[in-house]
Design an enzyme around this catalytic site. Structure first.
Site, PDB file in Angstrom:
ATOM      1  N   PRO A 193       0.726  -1.109  -0.198  1.00 33.16           N
ATOM      2  CA  PRO A 193      -0.115   0.032  -0.417  1.00 33.16           C
ATOM      3  C   PRO A 193       1.112   1.156   0.236  1.00 33.16           C
ATOM      4  O   PRO A 193       0.395   1.820  -1.004  1.00 33.16           O
ATOM      5  CB  PRO A 193      -0.940  -0.624   1.063  1.00 33.16           C
ATOM      6  CG  PRO A 193      -0.674  -1.303   1.601  1.00 33.16           C
ATOM      7  CD  PRO A 193       0.424  -2.091   1.245  1.00 33.16           C
ATOM      8  N   SER A 278       8.311 -10.640   6.025  1.00 34.49           N
ATOM      9  CA  SER A 278       8.949  -9.861   4.760  1.00 34.49           C
ATOM     10  C   SER A 278       8.270 -10.810   3.965  1.00 34.49           C
ATOM     11  O   SER A 278       7.354 -11.554   3.858  1.00 34.49           O
ATOM     12  CB  SER A 278      10.135  -9.742   4.579  1.00 34.49           C
ATOM     13  OG  SER A 278      10.646 -11.606   4.073  1.00 34.49           O
ATOM     14  N   HIS A 326      11.526  -5.926   9.931  1.00 37.60           N
ATOM     15  CA  HIS A 326      11.935  -7.066   8.957  1.00 37.60           C
ATOM     16  C   HIS A 326      12.948  -7.165  10.019  1.00 37.60           C
ATOM     17  O   HIS A 326      13.807  -7.346  10.306  1.00 37.60           O
ATOM     18  CB  HIS A 326      11.953  -7.140   7.153  1.00 37.60           C
ATOM     19  CG  HIS A 326      10.876  -7.230   7.203  1.00 37.60           C
ATOM     20  ND1 HIS A 326       9.210  -7.235   7.327  1.00 37.60           N
ATOM     21  CD2 HIS A 326       9.998  -6.249   6.293  1.00 37.60           C
ATOM     22  CE1 HIS A 326       8.230  -7.311   6.721  1.00 37.60           C
ATOM     23  NE2 HIS A 326       8.611  -5.942   5.746  1.00 37.60           N
TER      24      HIS A 326
END
Length: 361
Positions: A193, A278, A326
């Site tokens: 997004p 991830s 991550h």
């Protein structure tokens, strides 16, 4: 005359004996070298499989060990592959639940967001956006290539191997203009997004740039995390509606939040401690469940290659990952261990042009 003939026979016999001795010594040396190499590879695999973390690891030494491992013959281990596949299917079931579909979702039920755990009702408008089912049938995918975006793909010559796979997964609208290294075939491509918000801020009035960017991927499915964070729903929906008008053949689908939530729990129970997986590990896990053979390319989160040459983070830019969200080195260790077990094959460094897969055991 008889003595001369006898002399020649003796010389010929001696030469033959010397030749045979040299031949068998060479065969013995090759056999001993092969045994030594096999034992080295076995010890290296065992060492890597027992590593628990990448913290305080000497990356130079680690890179050398990875380089040695890449020189070891790799074979698909059916036992390990089926073990991981069964575990992933039991917890998460990408075969049916990777995406929100009409088959796994009822109209008027609620979807619970992956991260924020808020709920959203599947109303008529959302229901009409959903595909009937996932874009594959059970057992239909043989060789799958999951293509990360690591700088290790630069000058890798892996494009032909990637394009030879039955199903190719890519991430975050990664460019495929370096086709000799990264290939062009794409069956599934993701976008996030934030990438949509920054790169295509006026989709409703001007969907053309996004449609053009996606055209290079052919009819690949575009997979979006519409139900991970609340802020991501609107841009993902805008992508769906914009492409319906500008590029109807590009089917837009949404990650199922239950799948992502359960997959995160699955890997946390196995040592992954980052706030979120991830996309690479998410879809490598998906491939491990739905594909007979899994080949990973472009997964290498370090700034130096196996020969200690400097690398950009991506093969197309130097923008690094979110270290808060991550833990790429820890994820890489996990994938390297799956490679060492023969559950999937990790390609790091140049491709040799060989066939995908090297038998089973």
């Amino acid at each position: 005359m008889c003595y001369l003939v006898l002399f020649f026979l003796l010389c010929s016999g001696t030469l033959l004996s010397i030749t045979l001795i040299d031949y068998y010594q060479h065969q013995r040396d090759e056999f001993l070298d092969s045994v030594h190499k096999s034992l080295q590879c076995k010890r290296l695999r065992e060492k890597l499989v027992t590593m628990t973390t990448m913290k305080q690891v000497d990356i130079g030494l680690f890179s050398q060990e990875v380089r040695e491992l890449m020189d070891c013959p790799w074979r698909l281990n059916l036992t390990h592959r089926e073990l991981h596949r069964t575990e992933l299917w039991s917890c998460c079931n990408a075969s049916d639940r990777l995406m929100v579909t009409r088959q796994n979702t009822n109209q008027n039920q609620s979807l619970t967001y992956e991260v924020e755990r808020m709920k959203r009702k599947v109303d008529q408008a959302l229901w009409e956006m959903l595909p009937q089912t996932v874009p594959w049938s059970k057992g239909s995918l043989s060789r799958c290539a999951v293509v990360g975006s690591g700088g290790i793909l630069q000058n890798s010559s892996c494009g032909a191997e990637i394009d030879n796979a039955d199903y190719v997964i890519r991430f975050n609208l990664a460019p495929i203009n370096k086709s000799y290294d990264v290939g062009v075939k794409t069956d599934l491509i993701t976008a996030n997004p934030t990438q949509i918000i920054k790169g295509y801020p006026d989709l409703q009035r001007n969907p053309g740039p996004l449609a053009e960017a996606l055209s290079v991927y052919g009819h690949a499915h575009l997979l979006l995390p519409a139900f991970s964070f609340a802020f991501g729903t609107s841009p993902c929906f805008k992508v769906y509606h914009a492409l319906r008008k500008a590029r109807a053949q590009q089917e837009v689908v949404f990650f199922h939040p239950d799948y992502l939530f359960e997959l995160g729990r699955f890997w946390r129970r196995r040592g992954q401690r980052a706030p979120r997986l991830s996309t690479g590990l998410m879809l490598a896990s998906t491939a491990l469940e739905i594909c007979e053979q899994v080949h990973l390319y472009g997964f290498w989160p370090f700034p130096l290659d196996l020969s200690q040459n400097t690398l950009p983070h991506h093969y197309y830019d130097s923008v690094g990952p979110s270290h808060f969200m991550h833990a790429m080195p820890e994820e890489f260790l996990l994938l390297l261990q799956l490679h060492s077990q023969g559950a999937l094959q990790l390609h790091v460094g140049p491709c040799t042009g060989g066939s995908l897969g090297a038998g089973t055991k």
